[in-house]
Design a protein around this motif. Structure first.
Motif, PDB file in Angstrom:
ATOM      1  N   GLY A 139       0.828  -1.201   0.000  1.00 29.78           N
ATOM      2  CA  GLY A 139       0.000   0.000   0.000  1.00 29.78           C
ATOM      3  C   GLY A 139       0.863   1.251   0.000  1.00 29.78           C
ATOM      4  O   GLY A 139       2.040   1.203   0.397  1.00 29.78           O
ATOM      5  N   ALA A 140       0.282   2.347  -0.464  1.00 30.09           N
ATOM      6  CA  ALA A 140       1.053   3.579  -0.556  1.00 30.09           C
ATOM      7  C   ALA A 140       0.186   4.808  -0.279  1.00 30.09           C
ATOM      8  O   ALA A 140       0.375   5.863  -0.864  1.00 30.09           O
ATOM      9  CB  ALA A 140       1.697   3.685  -1.938  1.00 30.09           C
ATOM     10  N   GLY A 141      -0.782   4.667   0.639  1.00 26.26           N
ATOM     11  CA  GLY A 141      -1.618   5.802   1.033  1.00 26.26           C
ATOM     12  C   GLY A 141      -0.989   6.533   2.217  1.00 26.26           C
ATOM     13  O   GLY A 141       0.215   6.406   2.491  1.00 26.26           O
ATOM     14  N   GLY A 142      -1.818   7.279   2.932  1.00 24.10           N
ATOM     15  CA  GLY A 142      -1.330   8.047   4.078  1.00 24.10           C
ATOM     16  C   GLY A 142      -0.738   7.167   5.162  1.00 24.10           C
ATOM     17  O   GLY A 142       0.280   7.510   5.784  1.00 24.10           O
ATOM     18  N   ALA A 143      -1.334   6.013   5.400  1.00 23.31           N
ATOM     19  CA  ALA A 143      -0.837   5.127   6.456  1.00 23.31           C
ATOM     20  C   ALA A 143       0.538   4.578   6.083  1.00 23.31           C
ATOM     21  O   ALA A 143       1.436   4.482   6.936  1.00 23.31           O
ATOM     22  CB  ALA A 143      -1.825   3.986   6.682  1.00 23.31           C
ATOM     23  N   ALA A 194       5.162  -1.844  -2.238  1.00 22.42           N
ATOM     24  CA  ALA A 194       4.394  -2.399  -3.357  1.00 22.42           C
ATOM     25  C   ALA A 194       2.983  -1.852  -3.295  1.00 22.42           C
ATOM     26  O   ALA A 194       2.323  -1.927  -2.257  1.00 22.42           O
ATOM     27  CB  ALA A 194       4.359  -3.927  -3.261  1.00 22.42           C
ATOM     28  N   ASN A 195       2.534  -1.295  -4.405  1.00 17.20           N
ATOM     29  CA  ASN A 195       1.184  -0.744  -4.435  1.00 17.20           C
ATOM     30  C   ASN A 195       0.546  -1.007  -5.785  1.00 17.20           C
ATOM     31  O   ASN A 195       1.223  -1.060  -6.802  1.00 17.20           O
ATOM     32  CB  ASN A 195       1.226   0.768  -4.168  1.00 17.20           C
ATOM     33  CG  ASN A 195      -0.139   1.324  -3.870  1.00 17.20           C
ATOM     34  OD1 ASN A 195      -0.860   0.767  -3.028  1.00 17.20           O
ATOM     35  ND2 ASN A 195      -0.532   2.390  -4.536  1.00 17.20           N
ATOM     36  N   ARG A 196      -0.775  -1.211  -5.746  1.00 11.17           N
ATOM     37  CA  ARG A 196      -1.530  -1.432  -6.978  1.00 11.17           C
ATOM     38  C   ARG A 196      -1.266  -0.292  -7.976  1.00 11.17           C
ATOM     39  O   ARG A 196      -1.028  -0.524  -9.144  1.00 11.17           O
ATOM     40  CB  ARG A 196      -3.026  -1.490  -6.607  1.00 11.17           C
ATOM     41  CG  ARG A 196      -3.965  -1.697  -7.721  1.00 11.17           C
ATOM     42  CD  ARG A 196      -5.369  -1.805  -7.205  1.00 11.17           C
ATOM     43  NE  ARG A 196      -5.796  -0.602  -6.460  1.00 11.17           N
ATOM     44  CZ  ARG A 196      -6.991  -0.421  -5.959  1.00 11.17           C
ATOM     45  NH1 ARG A 196      -7.903  -1.371  -6.076  1.00 11.17           N
ATOM     46  NH2 ARG A 196      -7.305   0.688  -5.314  1.00 11.17           N
ATOM     47  N   THR A 197      -1.285   0.945  -7.485  1.00  9.74           N
ATOM     48  CA  THR A 197      -1.022   2.112  -8.336  1.00  9.74           C
ATOM     49  C   THR A 197       0.434   2.531  -8.129  1.00  9.74           C
ATOM     50  O   THR A 197       0.796   3.079  -7.088  1.00  9.74           O
ATOM     51  CB  THR A 197      -1.950   3.288  -7.950  1.00  9.74           C
ATOM     52  OG1 THR A 197      -3.293   2.785  -7.874  1.00  9.74           O
ATOM     53  CG2 THR A 197      -1.874   4.422  -8.947  1.00  9.74           C
ATOM     54  N   ARG A 198       1.266   2.248  -9.108  1.00 11.30           N
ATOM     55  CA  ARG A 198       2.704   2.395  -8.904  1.00 11.30           C
ATOM     56  C   ARG A 198       3.140   3.842  -8.664  1.00 11.30           C
ATOM     57  O   ARG A 198       4.096   4.098  -7.935  1.00 11.30           O
ATOM     58  CB  ARG A 198       3.457   1.792 -10.085  1.00 11.30           C
ATOM     59  CG  ARG A 198       4.945   1.781  -9.813  1.00 11.30           C
ATOM     60  CD  ARG A 198       5.756   1.007 -10.789  1.00 11.30           C
ATOM     61  NE  ARG A 198       7.144   1.410 -10.597  1.00 11.30           N
ATOM     62  CZ  ARG A 198       8.094   0.615 -10.172  1.00 11.30           C
ATOM     63  NH1 ARG A 198       7.844  -0.646  -9.916  1.00 11.30           N
ATOM     64  NH2 ARG A 198       9.318   1.072 -10.009  1.00 11.30           N
ATOM     65  N   SER A 199       2.454   4.801  -9.253  1.00  9.99           N
ATOM     66  CA  SER A 199       2.884   6.197  -9.084  1.00  9.99           C
ATOM     67  C   SER A 199       2.889   6.593  -7.603  1.00  9.99           C
ATOM     68  O   SER A 199       3.719   7.388  -7.165  1.00  9.99           O
ATOM     69  CB  SER A 199       1.970   7.129  -9.878  1.00  9.99           C
ATOM     70  OG  SER A 199       0.629   6.947  -9.453  1.00  9.99           O
ATOM     71  N   ARG A 200       1.982   6.010  -6.815  1.00  9.21           N
ATOM     72  CA  ARG A 200       1.925   6.373  -5.388  1.00  9.21           C
ATOM     73  C   ARG A 200       3.108   5.763  -4.617  1.00  9.21           C
ATOM     74  O   ARG A 200       3.646   6.376  -3.708  1.00  9.21           O
ATOM     75  CB  ARG A 200       0.601   5.917  -4.771  1.00  9.21           C
ATOM     76  CG  ARG A 200      -0.602   6.635  -5.346  1.00  9.21           C
ATOM     77  CD  ARG A 200      -1.870   6.215  -4.643  1.00  9.21           C
ATOM     78  NE  ARG A 200      -2.158   7.032  -3.487  1.00  9.21           N
ATOM     79  CZ  ARG A 200      -3.067   6.711  -2.560  1.00  9.21           C
ATOM     80  NH1 ARG A 200      -3.746   5.582  -2.665  1.00  9.21           N
ATOM     81  NH2 ARG A 200      -3.292   7.499  -1.547  1.00  9.21           N
ATOM     82  N   SER A 201       3.512   4.541  -4.960  1.00 10.64           N
ATOM     83  CA  SER A 201       4.665   3.948  -4.260  1.00 10.64           C
ATOM     84  C   SER A 201       5.936   4.685  -4.667  1.00 10.64           C
ATOM     85  O   SER A 201       6.854   4.861  -3.850  1.00 10.64           O
ATOM     86  CB  SER A 201       4.778   2.444  -4.508  1.00 10.64           C
ATOM     87  OG  SER A 201       4.519   2.140  -5.842  1.00 10.64           O
TER      88      SER A 201
HETATM   89  P1  ATR Z   1      -4.879   5.488   3.953  1.00 11.78           P
HETATM   90  O1  ATR Z   1      -4.673   6.969   4.007  1.00 11.78           O
HETATM   91  O2  ATR Z   1      -5.652   4.928   5.099  1.00 11.78           O
HETATM   92  O3  ATR Z   1      -3.615   4.735   3.722  1.00 11.78           O
HETATM   93  P2  ATR Z   1      -5.717   5.457   1.157  1.00 11.78           P
HETATM   94  O4  ATR Z   1      -4.900   6.655   0.858  1.00 11.78           O
HETATM   95  O5  ATR Z   1      -7.091   5.371   0.605  1.00 11.78           O
HETATM   96  O6  ATR Z   1      -5.901   5.256   2.727  1.00 11.78           O
HETATM   97  O7  ATR Z   1      -4.876   4.160   0.716  1.00 11.78           O
HETATM   98  C1  ATR Z   1      -5.415   2.895   0.687  1.00 11.78           C
HETATM   99  C2  ATR Z   1      -4.386   1.903   0.180  1.00 11.78           C
HETATM  100  O8  ATR Z   1      -5.016   0.629  -0.004  1.00 11.78           O
HETATM  101  C3  ATR Z   1      -3.790   2.290  -1.162  1.00 11.78           C
HETATM  102  O9  ATR Z   1      -2.452   1.840  -1.206  1.00 11.78           O
HETATM  103  C4  ATR Z   1      -4.660   1.486  -2.132  1.00 11.78           C
HETATM  104  O10 ATR Z   1      -4.039   1.220  -3.381  1.00 11.78           O
HETATM  105  P3  ATR Z   1      -4.134   2.315  -4.577  1.00 11.78           P
HETATM  106  O11 ATR Z   1      -3.145   3.392  -4.263  1.00 11.78           O
HETATM  107  O12 ATR Z   1      -3.775   1.543  -5.794  1.00 11.78           O
HETATM  108  O13 ATR Z   1      -5.555   2.812  -4.569  1.00 11.78           O
HETATM  109  C5  ATR Z   1      -4.818   0.204  -1.358  1.00 11.78           C
HETATM  110  N1  ATR Z   1      -5.971  -0.578  -1.807  1.00 11.78           N
HETATM  111  C6  ATR Z   1      -7.274  -0.329  -1.560  1.00 11.78           C
HETATM  112  N2  ATR Z   1      -8.057  -1.273  -2.150  1.00 11.78           N
HETATM  113  C7  ATR Z   1      -7.206  -2.126  -2.795  1.00 11.78           C
HETATM  114  C8  ATR Z   1      -7.378  -3.320  -3.594  1.00 11.78           C
HETATM  115  N3  ATR Z   1      -8.612  -3.812  -3.839  1.00 11.78           N
HETATM  116  N4  ATR Z   1      -6.268  -3.936  -4.075  1.00 11.78           N
HETATM  117  C9  ATR Z   1      -5.019  -3.448  -3.836  1.00 11.78           C
HETATM  118  N5  ATR Z   1      -4.802  -2.333  -3.096  1.00 11.78           N
HETATM  119  C10 ATR Z   1      -5.869  -1.678  -2.580  1.00 11.78           C
END
Ligand code: ATR
Length: 276
Positions: free
Chosen positions: A130-134, A153-160
């Motif tokens: 994951g690559a969100g705020g947490a 590792a993140n589904r959306t690579r630009s964020r990682s």
């Molecule tokens: P937070 O601030 O709590 O981290 P967020 O910014 O919404 O919340 O981030 C959620 C994370 O969960 C992101 O890394 C998101 O991946 P994307 O950046 O590709 O959106 C990941 N996530 C949520 N649902 C997902 C799924 N079904 N498969 C893979 N990753 C997922």
């Protein structure tokens, strides 16, 4: 009486009043901690009125963490790295200080669970999902630790890739599809995605690729034992649940406002677990 708050919109779900209320009561301090619902359009006015309203500071939750970052007079390094503020206080000159205690909340809980040497140099990589705020908060905390490599590792690579920018010498973005290779060298795996949360799909990764001495952490705490943690524990891995980060991130704020450093006890944990 010293006054503190948690502000959000909505705010009814916040567990912070229970945490700080427990500490105020058990430490016998003359203080209050209240929840305040403020709509986004009113947040600037709220911040400017804090001092006149007699608050020593407080916590900030969704959706105001970025607005608090912009509105604070001074930012800590952690807040800068994360780009969001979850804790406000006033310094000696009356300036509003914005901090983010999620980073130290994660590492404090890590140390408490695994001991401070778990991530010694050469122990292996930290793999973050994951690559969100947490994720940003977890990486910010780990960057204060020995020179372990951090793979995101993140589904959306630009964020990682954006998170790797925090310290390109130590943090690397890896493809979600290339995760198995990353897992083989891991010392610590951390799920920061929302997958595994009650009502969300499960995280589907191949745990058999993890070395036996790799610990597995989840920042999801509802349920407390996520499917990831249950599967990792069944394979014999040390596991770290998400509740510890929530409890430990509250410590620095409480200490700053009320002047006493509180302790995360089993009693406090049990109180929150009963409310999950
Ligand atoms: P937070 O601030 O709590 O981290 P967020 O910014 O919404 O919340 O981030 C959620 C994370 O969960 C992101 O890394 C998101 O991946 P994307 O950046 O590709 O959106 C990941 N996530 C949520 N649902 C997902 C799924 N079904 N498969 C893979 N990753 C997922």
């Amino acid at each position: 009486m010293i006054k503190a708050f948690v502000v959000g919109h909505p705010i009814a779900h916040s567990r912070s009043p229970m945490i700080h209320g427990h500490w105020l009561a058990t430490l016998g301090l003359d203080g209050s901690y209240e929840r305040i619902d403020v709509a986004p359009e009113d947040f600037g006015t709220f911040l400017r009125g804090l001092k006149a309203d007699g608050f020593a500071g407080g916590n900030v939750t969704l959706p105001h963490k970025e607005a608090a970052f912009t509105g604070a007079d001074v930012l800590t390094d952690a807040a800068r790295r994360i780009g969001a503020v979850n804790t406000l206080s006033f310094d000696g000159q009356g300036r509003l200080v914005g901090d983010n205690t999620d980073a130290v909340g994660f590492t404090a809980h890590l140390d408490e669970t695994l001991g401070p040497d778990w991530l010694s140099v050469d122990a292996g990589d930290v793999v973050i999902l994951g690559a969100g705020g947490a994720a940003r908060a977890v990486v910010a905390g780990l960057l204060d630790r020995p020179a372990t490599r951090i793979l995101v590792a993140n589904r959306t690579r630009s964020r990682s890739e954006a998170i790797a920018g925090l310290d390109p010498t130590r943090v690397e973005a890896v493809d979600w599809d290339g995760l198995d290779d990353a897992l083989r060298g891991a010392r610590l795996l951390v799920n920061t995605t929302s997958l595994g949360m009650t009502g969300k799909p499960q995280l589907d990764i191949a745990l058999e690729n993890l070395p036996a001495d790799c610990a597995v952490a989840d920042i999801v705490y509802s349920p407390l034992e996520t499917p990831l943690l249950a599967a990792a524990a069944a394979r014999g891995h040390r596991v770290i649940d998400g509740l510890g980060m929530l409890l430990h991130q509250a410590v620095p704020g409480f200490e700053r406002w009320f002047g006493t450093r509180p302790v995360v006890t089993r009693e406090l944990r049990a109180l929150i677990v009963a409310d999950l």
